[in-house]
Write a protein that holds these residues in place. Structure first.
Motif, short mmCIF file in Angstrom:
data_model
loop_
_atom_site.label_atom_id
_atom_site.label_comp_id
_atom_site.label_asym_id
_atom_site.label_seq_id
_atom_site.Cartn_x
_atom_site.Cartn_y
_atom_site.Cartn_z
N THR A 63 0.83 -1.27 -0.06
CA THR A 63 -0.12 0.02 -0.03
C THR A 63 0.83 1.37 0.03
OG1 THR A 63 -1.81 -1.31 1.17
CG2 THR A 63 -1.88 1.19 1.18
N ASP A 66 2.79 1.47 -3.51
CA ASP A 66 1.74 2.07 -4.49
C ASP A 66 1.49 3.51 -4.32
OD1 ASP A 66 1.33 -0.48 -5.43
OD2 ASP A 66 -0.36 -0.82 -4.49
N LEU A 67 1.40 3.96 -3.00
CA LEU A 67 1.15 5.40 -2.72
C LEU A 67 2.47 6.10 -3.07
CD1 LEU A 67 -0.66 7.50 -1.63
CD2 LEU A 67 0.10 7.22 0.60
N LEU A 69 4.96 5.25 -5.42
CA LEU A 69 4.86 5.41 -6.90
C LEU A 69 4.06 6.44 -7.51
CD1 LEU A 69 5.58 1.78 -7.88
CD2 LEU A 69 7.31 3.52 -7.50
N SER A 70 2.89 6.74 -6.86
CA SER A 70 1.78 7.52 -7.54
C SER A 70 2.34 9.00 -7.11
CB SER A 70 0.58 7.39 -6.80
OG SER A 70 -0.23 8.19 -6.89
N TYR A 71 2.77 9.10 -6.00
CA TYR A 71 3.44 10.51 -5.74
C TYR A 71 4.70 11.03 -6.47
CZ TYR A 71 1.35 10.72 -1.02
OH TYR A 71 0.10 10.74 0.01
N SER A 73 4.95 9.88 -9.70
CA SER A 73 4.34 10.17 -10.87
C SER A 73 3.83 11.50 -11.08
CB SER A 73 3.53 9.18 -11.33
OG SER A 73 2.94 9.29 -12.65
N SER A 74 3.06 11.89 -9.93
CA SER A 74 2.21 13.01 -9.96
C SER A 74 3.39 14.36 -9.69
CB SER A 74 1.44 13.35 -8.87
OG SER A 74 2.08 13.02 -7.81
N HIS A 111 7.27 13.53 -17.24
CA HIS A 111 6.56 12.58 -16.57
C HIS A 111 6.02 11.47 -17.27
CE1 HIS A 111 1.88 12.13 -16.35
NE2 HIS A 111 2.21 12.03 -14.99
N ASN A 115 6.10 8.06 -15.07
CA ASN A 115 4.94 7.14 -14.94
C ASN A 115 5.06 5.62 -15.70
OD1 ASN A 115 2.02 7.06 -14.59
ND2 ASN A 115 1.68 7.18 -16.75
N LYS A 119 5.39 2.24 -13.27
CA LYS A 119 4.41 0.84 -13.78
C LYS A 119 5.27 -0.31 -13.98
CE LYS A 119 0.47 3.77 -15.37
NZ LYS A 119 -0.34 4.14 -16.44
N THR A 122 7.19 -2.16 -11.10
CA THR A 122 6.16 -3.15 -10.07
C THR A 122 6.02 -4.62 -11.03
OG1 THR A 122 4.08 -1.91 -11.05
CG2 THR A 122 5.15 -1.04 -8.68
#
Length: 336
Positions: A63, A66-67, A69-71, A73-74, A111, A115, A119, A122
């Motif tokens: 969890t 995932d958070l 990697l999201s940070y 990317s954003s 970006h 991104n 992906k 993982t």
């Protein structure tokens, strides 16, 4: 009386043959590529799943990962080329990560690369607690460790084309001079730690180089990373017209064609003529000697700073009348 019915007949024009639509359709199709160019997909280079420990699917660590990697990317949309963060505070489940984009890339390109790399990472390392992936213009890594190794793992990639034997001596010396000059300048940079440059091999052939270090690294760590990468060139890529060495903390690349967005030009190093057929040891020394010299100078610099600090401390103690401590400071032997 019957009203006469009036029938109006409309003549329907004949449709032109399909061949008359073919040419405009083709022209529109071609123009669409010029007006609305498609974005090139990020190019994968290599990856490494570097930690033997695994995490369980659907666990707290996943969890947090995932958070994270999201940070990453954003934040790659914010116009920055480097970003690092940590998710979670407790040791078994905390994960830190970062991305590094090549300094000459546009925000949109950075970006897209981050991104895609996040992906892909993982997928290639589905349950590892530490991993790294390199793309052509970016790098993404994460780890559950507090200390991140900047030198291993190392990956080298070289072109299939080789330099002609008669030109190999000059090529190696010019290449070593170019990479060492760029590394020194980048490591001493306060923020970007990124340099590009080019030198003329012949009247028609130019050698292009690029070096980049993660901005968070100190002068010493960045220097060590660059020198490690440069020292590996003779072993991995001797005589190749182009190559790159990828480390977690830095990367270097050279080609005989332009591959970056820059206009910086370095003066061609003076190369003395030497007899052909140089041994492998001589080629390696061409790269290693500048590295050893740089490290020796760096060591002397540290020793000089330590002596100045010791002298200042001694003067401070004298001003505050701590005479007993002066004798002890005089007995300190700083090796250098």
């Amino acid at each position: 009386m019957c009203n006469p019915q009036i029938f109006l007949q409309t003549k329907i024009p004949k449709m032109p043959p399909c061949k008359y639509f073919a040419i405009p359709s083709i022209l529109f199709f071609l123009l669409s590529f010029l007006i609305f160019p498609t974005k090139a997909a990020p190019i994968y280079s290599s990856h490494a799943c570097t930690d033997s420990s695994k995490y369980q699917p659907n666990s707290t660590f996943q969890t947090n990962l995932d958070l994270l990697l999201s940070y990453l990317s954003s934040n790659a949309t914010q116009g920055v080329h480097f970003y690092k963060t940590t998710v979670g505070s407790e040791t078994p489940n905390a994960v830190k990560g970062l991305f590094l984009c090549r300094r000459d890339t546009l925000t949109a390109v950075c970006h897209d690369c981050v991104n895609a790399a996040a992906k892909d990472l993982t997928r290639r390392c589905p349950v590892e607690k530490e991993a790294i992936i390199w793309y052509d213009v970016c790098m993404v890594r994460y780890s559950n460790q507090n200390y991140l190794n900047n030198i291993v793992p190392a990956v080298d990639m070289s072109d299939s084309k080789s330099v002609a034997g008669a030109d190999l001596d000059r090529f190696n010396e010019v290449l070593a001079g170019l990479l060492n000059a760029l590394a020194t300048k980048a490591a001493n940079s306060e923020d970007e730690k990124f340099e590009t440059g080019e030198v003329n091999l012949t009247s028609s052939v130019t050698l292009y180089g690029l070096v980049q270090c993660t901005p968070e690294l100190s002068l010493f760590d960045c220097n060590m990373c660059f020198r490690s990468a440069i020292a590996s060139v003779p072993n991995c890529c001797d005589g190749k017209q182009g190559a790159r060495v990828l480390l977690p903390g830095c990367n270097i690349r050279y080609q005989v064609y332009p591959f970056y967005n820059s206009t910086k030009i370095l003066a061609t190093p003076v190369v003395k003529s030497r007899p052909s057929g140089r041994s492998r040891v001589e080629v390696i020394l061409t790269f290693v000697i500048p590295i050893v010299a740089a490290m020796v100078l760096f060591t002397f610099g540290i020793c000089h700073v330590m002596r100045k600090q010791a002298k200042s401390l001694k003067q401070l103690w004298r001003k505050t009348n701590y005479s007993e401590g002066v004798d002890e400071i005089d007995s300190i032997n700083l090796r250098g």
